[in-house]
Design a protein around this motif. Structure first.
Motif, mmCIF file in Angstrom:
data_model
loop_
_atom_site.group_PDB
_atom_site.id
_atom_site.type_symbol
_atom_site.label_atom_id
_atom_site.label_comp_id
_atom_site.label_asym_id
_atom_site.label_seq_id
_atom_site.Cartn_x
_atom_site.Cartn_y
_atom_site.Cartn_z
ATOM 1 N N VAL A 131 -7.350 -9.350 -10.813
ATOM 2 C CA VAL A 131 -7.631 -8.314 -9.828
ATOM 3 C C VAL A 131 -6.303 -7.829 -9.261
ATOM 4 N N ALA A 132 -6.080 -6.538 -9.292
ATOM 5 C CA ALA A 132 -4.854 -5.940 -8.776
ATOM 6 C C ALA A 132 -4.997 -5.734 -7.274
ATOM 7 N N THR A 133 -4.100 -6.347 -6.517
ATOM 8 C CA THR A 133 -4.066 -6.191 -5.074
ATOM 9 C C THR A 133 -2.781 -5.467 -4.689
ATOM 10 N N VAL A 134 -2.834 -4.780 -3.588
ATOM 11 C CA VAL A 134 -1.694 -4.002 -3.119
ATOM 12 C C VAL A 134 -0.877 -4.851 -2.162
ATOM 13 N N ASN A 135 0.393 -5.034 -2.472
ATOM 14 C CA ASN A 135 1.319 -5.781 -1.641
ATOM 15 C C ASN A 135 2.357 -4.806 -1.091
ATOM 16 N N LEU A 136 2.119 -4.343 0.137
ATOM 17 C CA LEU A 136 3.018 -3.356 0.731
ATOM 18 C C LEU A 136 4.385 -3.924 1.054
ATOM 19 N N ARG A 137 4.509 -5.244 1.098
ATOM 20 C CA ARG A 137 5.814 -5.839 1.381
ATOM 21 C C ARG A 137 6.801 -5.565 0.257
ATOM 22 N N LEU B 247 6.262 -0.950 -9.197
ATOM 23 C CA LEU B 247 4.808 -0.868 -9.409
ATOM 24 C C LEU B 247 4.207 -2.245 -9.682
ATOM 25 N N LEU B 248 4.873 -3.052 -10.486
ATOM 26 C CA LEU B 248 4.341 -4.381 -10.793
ATOM 27 C C LEU B 248 4.319 -5.283 -9.566
ATOM 28 N N GLU B 249 5.319 -5.166 -8.710
ATOM 29 C CA GLU B 249 5.320 -5.975 -7.493
ATOM 30 C C GLU B 249 4.372 -5.399 -6.448
ATOM 31 N N LEU B 250 4.204 -4.089 -6.431
ATOM 32 C CA LEU B 250 3.268 -3.488 -5.477
ATOM 33 C C LEU B 250 1.830 -3.898 -5.792
ATOM 34 N N LEU B 251 1.471 -3.909 -7.071
ATOM 35 C CA LEU B 251 0.121 -4.287 -7.495
ATOM 36 C C LEU B 251 -0.018 -5.766 -7.806
#
Length: 380
Positions: free
Chosen positions: A95-101, A155-159
């Motif tokens: 599951v792709a989650t958004v990591n705004l950090r 993008l990979l770290e954001l998702l």
């Protein structure tokens, strides 16, 4: 009794008596008195509630087996065979989650600046249309490559999809940030010295000057990322984020620059030995970087830390001989040509000489740090 040369059929057993052991009861036959039912499904459908013969406990009520369900469209959320959720079948769907950090941290901000500045740089250079020479092509490749890879990292770290990749993410990002720093720095020096002609008064020259400024700022952004992601003293979680790991990337990149400047070395044993030194050290250094990123160093059946120290010592000795032999065989009995342009052999050989000295110093510092990390233990 025998009838017509055969045996008569056996008489039926009386009502209530047990069946012979070789007679198989039918499914719908009621169980014999005092015996346990042979089919639990019959017990559930008939409502049989007798107590067990031993223990005196009531048998647990069976729940009806639900019919198999079909998965929804695309097969998501349910097991493809039993119709059960993926969690019940022991498998988990990514599951792709958004990591705004990934965007708000200092490292993320530095990467955002690098993306914007690299995009601005190659856009301005592309608008001028003057990047057709080999050096211009190299500069355009550098800015486009750094832009694409940095955007992909963001993008990979954001998702939070980077754990799915079969590599060491910290080692990869550390190696790439160091490589991007060196590549953008080289382009920031090569592009203005090759394409900007003074006096700079035209609109074309102004765009080239702005592109050079943006490239220098992009270099600073990558340098800040390297300083932020560098491992602290005592932290060896990722090898390529330590000083010896970053020096490995530096050594490999300098060797690539040396290869691009090699010219007129065949027929001279001293120069051929120097080329062999550059090639051997580059191959082993590149293999160390690739194996570290691919998590393959654990398969090496020898003490890895001591092997790296020994390799750094041998590479230092080999580069020491190349530092002496290359200028000796390159400039002996040959003076600098009077018109010496960009592709002059004298300038190329001088550049190889300085790059050899840089790599010699890099291997020396690498040997000192590696020896300190392996043989010098911090007091408890």
């Amino acid at each position: 009794m025998v009838a017509h040369g055969g045996f008569l059929p056996a008489p039926a057993p009386p009502q209530g008596s047990a069946s012979p052991p070789f007679v198989r009861p039918r499914v719908n036959d009621p169980p014999a008195p005092g015996s346990r039912p042979r089919c639990r499904r019959w017990q559930q459908s008939r409502g049989w509630s007798a107590r067990a013969a031993q223990g005196g406990r009531r048998l647990p009520a069976l729940r009806p087996t639900p019919p198999p369900q079909r998965p929804d469209k695309g097969g998501r959320g349910q097991h493809p065979l039993r119709g059960a959720p993926w969690a019940e079948s022991g498998r988990t769907m990514p599951v792709a989650t958004v990591n705004l950090r990934a965007l708000t941290s200092w490292v993320g901000i530095a990467r955002l600046f690098a993306v914007v500045l690299s995009c601005l740089t190659f856009s301005l250079v592309a608008s001028t249309g003057r990047f057709g020479a080999p050096y211009g092509t190299w500069c355009m490749f550098t800015w486009c490559f750094c832009f694409i890879v940095t955007l992909l990292v963001l993008l990979l770290e954001l998702l939070e999809l980077y754990p799915l990749l079969p590599l060491s993410w910290d080692d990869f990002t550390s190696a790439f940030s160091m490589l991007a720093t060196l590549m953008v720095f080289t382009s920031s020096v090569v592009f203005p010295s090759t394409f900007i002609i003074s006096p700079c008064s035209s609109n074309l020259c102004a765009r080239q000057a702005v592109a050079t400024t943006a490239s220098c700022l992009c270099f600073l952004a990558y340098a800040v990322e390297v300083s932020l992601t560098r491992a602290k003293p005592g932290d060896i979680s990722s090898f390529l984020s330590t000083v010896p790991g970053l020096l490995k990337v530096f050594e490999a990149y300098v060797a690539c620059l040396i290869f691009s400047l090699l010219d007129e070395y065949s027929g001279k044993p001293g120069l051929m030995w120097c080329v062999a030194v550059y090639s051997i050290c580059f191959i082993f250094t590149l293999l160390i970087i690739i194996f570290t990123i691919g998590r393959c160093l654990t398969y090496i059946p020898c003490p890895l830390e001591k092997m790296l120290v020994g390799y750094n010592f041998l590479a230092l000795l080999m580069y020491l001989t190349a530092t002496v032999l290359w200028p000796l065989y390159s400039f002996q009995g040959r003076s600098r040509p009077d018109p010496c342009g960009t592709n002059c052999w004298w300038n190329k050989h001088l550049g190889v000489t300085f790059l050899t000295i840089f790599n010699l110093l890099a291997y020396l510092v690498d040997l000192v740090y590696s020896t300190k990390m392996v043989f010098v233990r911090a007091p408890p």
